[in-house]
Design an enzyme around this catalytic site. Structure first.
Site, short mmCIF file in Angstrom:
data_model
loop_
_atom_site.label_atom_id
_atom_site.label_comp_id
_atom_site.label_asym_id
_atom_site.label_seq_id
_atom_site.Cartn_x
_atom_site.Cartn_y
_atom_site.Cartn_z
N VAL A 14 0.83 -1.20 0.00
CA VAL A 14 0.00 0.00 0.00
C VAL A 14 0.86 1.26 0.00
O VAL A 14 0.61 2.21 -0.75
CB VAL A 14 -0.96 0.00 1.21
CG1 VAL A 14 -1.76 1.30 1.26
CG2 VAL A 14 -1.89 -1.20 1.16
N ARG A 46 13.78 -1.40 6.91
CA ARG A 46 14.96 -1.79 6.13
C ARG A 46 15.14 -0.83 4.95
O ARG A 46 14.71 -1.12 3.83
CB ARG A 46 14.80 -3.24 5.66
CG ARG A 46 14.81 -4.25 6.79
CD ARG A 46 14.66 -5.68 6.29
NE ARG A 46 13.29 -5.93 5.84
CZ ARG A 46 12.32 -6.36 6.63
NH1 ARG A 46 12.55 -6.57 7.92
NH2 ARG A 46 11.10 -6.57 6.17
N GLU A 126 -10.63 5.90 6.41
CA GLU A 126 -11.48 5.27 5.40
C GLU A 126 -10.90 3.96 4.89
O GLU A 126 -11.63 3.00 4.63
CB GLU A 126 -11.69 6.23 4.23
CG GLU A 126 -12.59 5.69 3.12
CD GLU A 126 -14.03 5.53 3.57
OE1 GLU A 126 -14.56 4.42 3.45
OE2 GLU A 126 -14.62 6.52 4.04
N VAL A 129 -11.43 -0.17 6.28
CA VAL A 129 -12.52 -1.11 6.00
C VAL A 129 -12.87 -1.04 4.52
O VAL A 129 -13.15 0.03 3.98
CB VAL A 129 -13.77 -0.79 6.84
CG1 VAL A 129 -14.89 -1.78 6.50
CG2 VAL A 129 -13.46 -0.83 8.32
N GLY A 131 -11.26 -1.38 1.68
CA GLY A 131 -10.37 -0.86 0.64
C GLY A 131 -10.86 0.42 0.00
O GLY A 131 -11.06 1.44 0.66
N ILE A 133 -13.69 1.08 -1.35
CA ILE A 133 -15.13 1.35 -1.29
C ILE A 133 -15.39 2.49 -0.32
O ILE A 133 -15.02 2.41 0.86
CB ILE A 133 -15.91 0.10 -0.83
CG1 ILE A 133 -15.61 -1.09 -1.74
CG2 ILE A 133 -17.41 0.38 -0.80
CD1 ILE A 133 -16.16 -2.41 -1.24
N GLU A 187 -2.40 -14.69 2.49
CA GLU A 187 -1.04 -14.56 2.99
C GLU A 187 -0.46 -15.95 3.29
O GLU A 187 -1.19 -16.94 3.37
CB GLU A 187 -1.02 -13.73 4.28
CG GLU A 187 -1.60 -12.34 4.13
CD GLU A 187 -0.67 -11.40 3.40
OE1 GLU A 187 0.52 -11.75 3.22
OE2 GLU A 187 -1.13 -10.32 2.99
N LYS A 202 -13.01 -5.05 11.43
CA LYS A 202 -13.81 -4.16 10.59
C LYS A 202 -15.22 -4.02 11.13
O LYS A 202 -15.81 -2.92 11.08
CB LYS A 202 -13.81 -4.69 9.15
CG LYS A 202 -12.42 -4.67 8.51
CD LYS A 202 -12.40 -5.40 7.19
CE LYS A 202 -11.00 -5.39 6.57
NZ LYS A 202 -10.90 -6.20 5.34
#
Length: 439
Positions: A14, A46, A126, A129, A131, A133, A187, A202
């Site tokens: 991100v 790093r 914002e 929760v 992404g 939207i 993940e 969320k």
């Protein structure tokens, strides 16, 4: 105009997109904010992995967030610490904060809000929760004049991808998870997603905003999808339903046990295949908001990923920068209602219970008798010869709405009966088209 200087904490998936958008859209962002928006520094653990950022890099995050030339701190590192300490330092130093950190907000959001109020600065989140939207700002601002009664939907893309894959191909949970991992939707350690913790964080944020009540992650009943089987998916299909991991937040009216209260819960549930949420596939998110005047509103789109999440971060950053330029502030925490959180055991919904039993006369009657003894009304019950052999059969019971505690007590007793080989699954059946699931 004097530039708005931004400190960025974290430069992963991100953070990289935030940096890119700040550079590529610099002129447009300046026009929207009313002043240039510039990176003052980027704190990473790093620095050698981000050499292209040159002099912007630092490993001294604390020093960066308290620098005099920094106006806004953007946090995308996630987790509780050191994010909490860094953001509290930033707020106390008079810096506005934009964060995507759902776990921190769900655990300690009130402390951040109080620190922002004490310094007269903004706290925007914002991106925490769903992404890209736009969901939280409508709850905080657009619907501020309405009374929200329910927020329910799919807020975790990883689990939705897995359940969608299981429904499409008949794959097992393990195979669908393997595919999600291979494609980058899950993940290496998927626990936060598949065990429901991500969605629970969320749900806490959504309930807090919707009901003007402080709700934290510990208040959210949480179950994941590890126990969902291909058999459950097939059983749902025979009922004209699909299984989704839902986050459900409700305002519940007063009854004989409690005053008006709120509830927040996350679990896999069967929903009608005709409901709009049933067609939300892959890694997409969708949330229904119900309000007394506005009725039902649906928010749908990309719920995760670097670029979508960065879009939400930049939206917050522009709003915060504009407030700094104009000398104003955005919405503050609203927790005036301070409603109690209703225990999960008092909530009422329908259930689909699948058991393997001894295949002999009278067993179905024994099973249904236990439901009746615990006050759980049965809508349908059927017995088949489809057990695992050795004289076993499968019984499926679908209930009317019943309290969670009564259903749990029934299942505990059933599991201990000599005629029951095992309780294979217990799934809620949610009719999201009707209000009062918990009533």
């Amino acid at each position: 105009m004097k530039p708005i200087r931004v400190a960025l904490l974290g430069c992963g998936t991100v953070g990289r997109e935030v940096v890119r958008l700040l550079h590529e859209q610099a002129d447009e962002l300046a026009a929207r904010a009313g002043a240039p928006v510039e990176l003052a520094g980027v704190a990473v653990r790093r620095p050698h992995k981000h050499a292209d950022l040159g002099d912007l890099l630092t490993s001294d995050a604390s020093g960066l967030v308290t620098r005099e030339d920094v106006d806004v701190v953007v946090e995308v590192i996630g987790g509780i610490e050191p994010a909490r300490t860094l953001l509290l330092e930033a707020l106390k130093a008079g810096k506005s904060v934009v964060t995507a950190n759902k776990a921190l907000l769900a655990e300690d959001g009130p402390a951040l809000a109080e620190a922002a109020d004490a310094s007269g600065v903004d706290l925007y989140f914002e991106a925490s929760v769903a992404g890209a939207i736009p969901l939280l700002r409508p709850l905080r601002e657009s619907l501020a004049g309405d009374r929200i009664t329910r927020v329910a939907g799919i807020v975790n893309g990883t689990t939705n991808f897995i359940l969608s894959a299981m429904a499409a191909s008949g794959a097992s949970y393990a195979d669908a998870l393997e595919e999600a991992t291979r494609l980058g939707y899950a993940e290496a350690d998927p626990s936060a997603d598949v065990d429901g913790y991500d969605a629970a964080s969320k749900a806490a944020i959504l309930a807090s905003l919707a009901f003007h009540t402080r709700v934290n992650s510990a208040d959210v009943h949480c179950e994941g999808i590890r126990a969902v089987t291909a058999g459950d998916i097939a059983a749902a299909a025979t009922m004209g339903c699909v299984i989704k991991l839902l986050a459900i937040c409700e305002r519940t009216p007063a009854d004989e046990s409690m005053p008006e209260s709120v509830s927040a819960r996350v679990y896999p549930a069967m929903i009608p295949a005709t409901h709009p949420l049933a067609s939300v596939d892959g890694a997409f998110n969708a949330v229904f908001v119900e309000a007394e005047a506005a009725g039902q509103l649906m928010f749908y789109g990309q719920g995760a990923g670097g670029a979508p999440t960065a879009s939400a971060v930049l939206g917050d950053l522009v709003a915060v920068a504009r407030n700094r330029v104009l000398g104003g502030r955005g919405p503050r925490e609203s927790a005036y209602a301070s409603l109690p959180v209703r225990p999960i055991g008092t909530l009422r919904t329908r259930y689909h219970v699948s058991l393997e039993v001894v295949d002999r006369a009278g067993v179905l009657s024994t099973i249904t008798g236990e439901f009746a003894r615990h006050g759980v009304s049965i809508a349908a019950a059927r017995q088949t010869g489809e057990g695992n052999g050795n004289g076993s059969a499968r019984i499926v019971v679908v209930t009317h709405k019943a309290p969670e505690a009564a259903l749990a007590a029934t299942v505990d007793v059933l599991a201990g009966l000599d005629v029951v080989h095992g309780v294979h699954s217990v799934l809620r059946v949610e009719d999201l088209g009707r209000k009062g699931v918990a009533g």
